[in-house]
Design an enzyme around this catalytic site. Structure first.
Site, short mmCIF file in Angstrom:
data_model
loop_
_atom_site.label_atom_id
_atom_site.label_comp_id
_atom_site.label_asym_id
_atom_site.label_seq_id
_atom_site.Cartn_x
_atom_site.Cartn_y
_atom_site.Cartn_z
NE ARG A 396 -1.64 -2.33 3.06
CZ ARG A 396 -2.41 -3.66 3.67
NH1 ARG A 396 -3.44 -3.62 3.85
NH2 ARG A 396 -1.29 -4.48 3.82
NE ARG A 497 -26.96 -13.07 -0.82
CZ ARG A 497 -28.31 -12.94 -1.06
NH1 ARG A 497 -29.22 -13.26 0.12
NH2 ARG A 497 -29.08 -12.90 -2.12
CG ASP A 513 -33.08 -13.15 -1.34
OD1 ASP A 513 -31.75 -13.51 -1.23
OD2 ASP A 513 -33.63 -13.00 -0.13
CD GLU A 514 -34.42 -18.13 -3.20
OE1 GLU A 514 -34.46 -19.27 -2.22
OE2 GLU A 514 -33.48 -17.41 -2.97
CD GLU A 597 -28.50 -14.13 4.68
OE1 GLU A 597 -29.48 -14.30 3.90
OE2 GLU A 597 -28.38 -14.69 5.84
CG ASP A 598 -30.15 -9.62 5.67
OD1 ASP A 598 -29.89 -10.12 6.78
OD2 ASP A 598 -31.19 -9.31 5.49
NE ARG A 645 -34.08 -10.69 9.36
CZ ARG A 645 -33.19 -10.20 8.51
NH1 ARG A 645 -32.31 -9.45 8.61
NH2 ARG A 645 -33.22 -10.66 7.13
#
Length: 689
Positions: A396, A497, A513-514, A597-598, A645
């Site tokens: 860096r 994901r 999402d599906e 995860e979100d 959650r």
């Protein structure tokens, strides 16, 4: 002849020769025998640094890092070997890092389990017979590829840099480093921190956005101990000369140690009374500059306290190698003074322009939050500096280290080009040229697959993460798309994901999402917004967090309010850098929790940027499509999901050491959105349906 010359030399305290403006006792104490001479200091240094010519090229085995990369191994902890609280935190930080390995065969760098932080043999935490113990380690190899941490060296009265054992060819990460003892490009200077310094997270700095004007009630302050004798006493004894009782406050006390009354002088009683008139924390909050003089050793806790308080440090510690000076430009955050020119300090700081003062204060806050607010950050900064030395061509730059969000987040493994990071595009006018990416499960759209004129860039590829028990359908069963479609077999874990798949070749990642249904207008507008704010999460459904005072924990709510702090990744854009940065420890934590995860990605991005996510306009009738079997169980499962959650939020906040999420009341709409004008003038008329 020398004795005769000394007798004939004028006695400057004789009033017949020169009027004295100083206490004769002060003049006679200039040659304090407790202060080590340069020759004594050099001898002590040579006794410790027998390999003083060590450099990475001569004392470090690079071949150990070639096969497995930069991996760090900590020696197993012995049951009968006590560890100080600070050293336990250091070892824990290493074991939580992305570079830790439990296998010594994979290791590039080794850390001793022997506590070497306090090498003052008068201390109760001093570990004896270190030389004998380390020579018995089969991995020691003369200290090669070892890193030794130290906070305190030497003891009364000289406080030399004697560690009491031979470090061999080991890298020394040490506080209060003398420049003449420091081996450039090999050793690392670290800050002195207390045992109460937090393991991770840490408190935020004290500078707020409305802290204008930059100059505060006091210009320059100091409040601390005054040493009556011994090393470090010269500078602190002279601090009373700059005190004016108005905008410069310099307070000292003799009342410390067991025998302070035995050595007290005529100023002590008055100094002790004035010392109690001011509160130290109040002075920090209300001063522009803070004097940071040397103590018995070169560094002091006051240095980090001033950084956190946005009180610009004025350093009076000649010969101190400043912490992480290899990568940090201290000229932007501190004033480095000379102990012998103390009386010039007030006039020097008065000449600094207010804009420059504010820039200094802002940089203190950045450095505190990026590298010093927790033991984790201090240790990780040390490791990253060593890692940069292994591959200089991928290291860096100082710009990355000294600019938000800092070197710990600008990973060279991701890229060495500034334009690839989402944090610097405004500063360097570099565009994010690597188009958009649809990533996740297939999304249903209410528009043809052809791209309308309003869409800026076609998705370069579609990745389908397949996490079902059944195998994915054959390629002929998938719908025809204008871009390549790749199916990735997942590990059936929640964090899949956000794994940095090699197939991801773009900056932008659209996570779906599906069950999510979005129109091309919604996707296009969200992508336009993301290109302006690539360092944030940009999406549609939002949630928020709050502090539950009754349960004394963080709460999570999905109710629609005027505030948001979480954008669900069921339909959101984010930068692919954050998948690279996601630590393995966080992945494992999330994989053990449900519906987490979100929230994880939102906390990670907020911790890096200190900014909230952005909600964009969606169609009024937009609803998340949920399968019928899920709808039937929704009522009974909603309470359980909310509890999961909240537990996830609490666990993640504990992992970070604080709550990184930032609340916002902002939603971005297209120009002319719902204005009473012709739809022909609107770019996204479908969003109003």
């Amino acid at each position: 002849r020398k004795a005769e010359a000394r007798r004939n030399w004028p006695l400057w305290t004789d009033r017949a020769l020169l009027k004295s403006f100083a206490d004769p006792e002060e003049l006679r104490s200039d040659g304090d025998p407790s202060l080590p001479s340069p020759r004594e200091r050099r001898a002590a240094w040579l006794s410790i640094y027998k390999h003083s010519r060590c450099r990475m090229e001569t004392c470090f085995d690079f071949s150990r890092c070639e096969k497995h990369g930069f991996r760090v191994f900590t020696y197993p902890r012995e049951r009968d070997q006590p560890l100080s609280e600070s050293y336990s935190k250091i070892l824990t930080s290493i074991e939580r890092s992305r570079y830790y390995t439990p296998n010594p065969e994979e290791a590039c760098l080794f850390i001793l389990s022997i506590d070497t932080l306090d090498r003052d043999h008068l201390s109760g935490q001093y570990v004896r017979n270190v030389d004998e113990k380390i020579r018995g380690f089969p991995l020691w190899n003369g200290g090669r590829n070892h890193l030794i941490f130290n906070l305190y060296s030497g003891t009364w009265p000289s406080y030399t840099e004697d560690l009491g054992f031979d470090i061999g060819q080991a890298i020394l990460a040490k506080a209060s480093f003398y420049t003449e003892s420091f081996r450039p490009g090999f050793d690392i200077s670290i800050p002195l921190f207390s045992k109460d310094h937090p393991q991770r997270g840490g408190e935020r700095g004290w500078l707020y956005q409305d802290s204008i004007p930059p100059k505060k009630k006091y210009l320059l302050v100091f409040k601390g101990k005054r040493y009556l004798t011994g090393i470090g006493s010269g500078t602190r004894n002279a601090l009373h000369h700059i005190h004016n009782g108005k905008d410069i406050i310099s307070l000292t006390t003799c009342k410390h140690g067991k025998d302070w009354e035995k050595h007290k002088d005529t100023r002590c009683d008055k100094d002790n009374v004035n010392y109690e008139k001011f509160d130290y924390q109040e002075l920090l909050h209300n001063s522009t500059f803070c004097i940071v003089p040397r103590g018995r050793r070169l560094g002091s806790f006051r240095f980090l306290e001033a950084l956190q308080a946005a009180c610009i440090p004025v350093l009076l510690s000649d010969g101190w190698e400043l912490p992480f000076a290899e990568v940090i430009d201290w000229g932007k955050a501190a004033v480095v003074g000379n102990e012998r020119l103390l009386l010039q300090i007030p006039s020097a700081v008065r000449c600094i322009h207010p804009e420059r003062v504010l820039a200094f204060q802002q940089q203190t806050q950045f450095l505190w939050d990026a590298y010093f607010s927790s033991v984790d950050k201090i240790v990780h900064t040390t490791l990253e500096i060593i890692k940069d030395r292994l591959l200089p061509h991928r290291s860096r730059s100082r710009f990355l280290w000294n600019t938000l969000p800092g070197g710990l987040l600008a990973l060279p493994d991701f890229s060495t080009h500034l334009g690839d990071f989402p944090f610097y595009y405004l500063q360097h006018a570099v565009g994010l040229g690597r188009g958009g990416l649809s990533h996740g499960h297939p999304a249903n759209t209410d528009a043809p697959t052809q791209t309308p004129p309003s869409v800026l860039v076609l998705p370069l590829q579609i990745l389908v993460l397949w996490s079902c028990e059944k195998p994915p359908p054959p390629s002929g069963k998938w719908p025809q798309t204008a871009v390549p479609l790749t199916v990735i077999q997942g590990r059936r874990k929640l964090s899949d994901r956000f794994f940095p798949y090699a197939a991801i070749q773009t900056d932008a990642v659209l996570s779906l999402d599906e069950h999510t249904s979005l129109s091309t207008s919604e996707v296009d507008f969200a992508f336009v917004v993301w290109r302006s704010f690539p360092e944030r999460i940009v999406g549609f459904p939002t949630q928020s967090h709050f502090w539950d005072a009754e349960q004394r924990r963080w709460g999570y709510t999905s109710q629609w309010t005027n505030e948001l702090s979480i954008v669900l990744t069921a339909a959101a854009f984010y930068h692919s850098l954050f998948t690279e940065y996601l630590p393995a420890g966080l992945r494992e934590l999330v994989d053990g929790l449900a519906a987490c995860e979100d929230i994880l990605m939102n906390l990670l991005v907020a911790a890096a940027t200190k900014l909230p996510p952005i909600k964009v306009t969606q169609r009024k009738q937009h609803k998340e499509t949920v399968p019928q079997q899920v709808k039937g169980a929704a009522g009974t499962a909603s309470g359980r999901r909310l509890s999961q959650r909240q537990d996830c939020l609490a666990r993640l906040a504990d992992w970070f050491g604080h709550m990184p999420l930032v609340s916002s009341q902002l939603r971005l709409d297209p120009v002319l959105f719902k204005d009473q004008v012709s739809v022909l003038r609107k770019k996204y008329p479908r969003l109003e349906r």
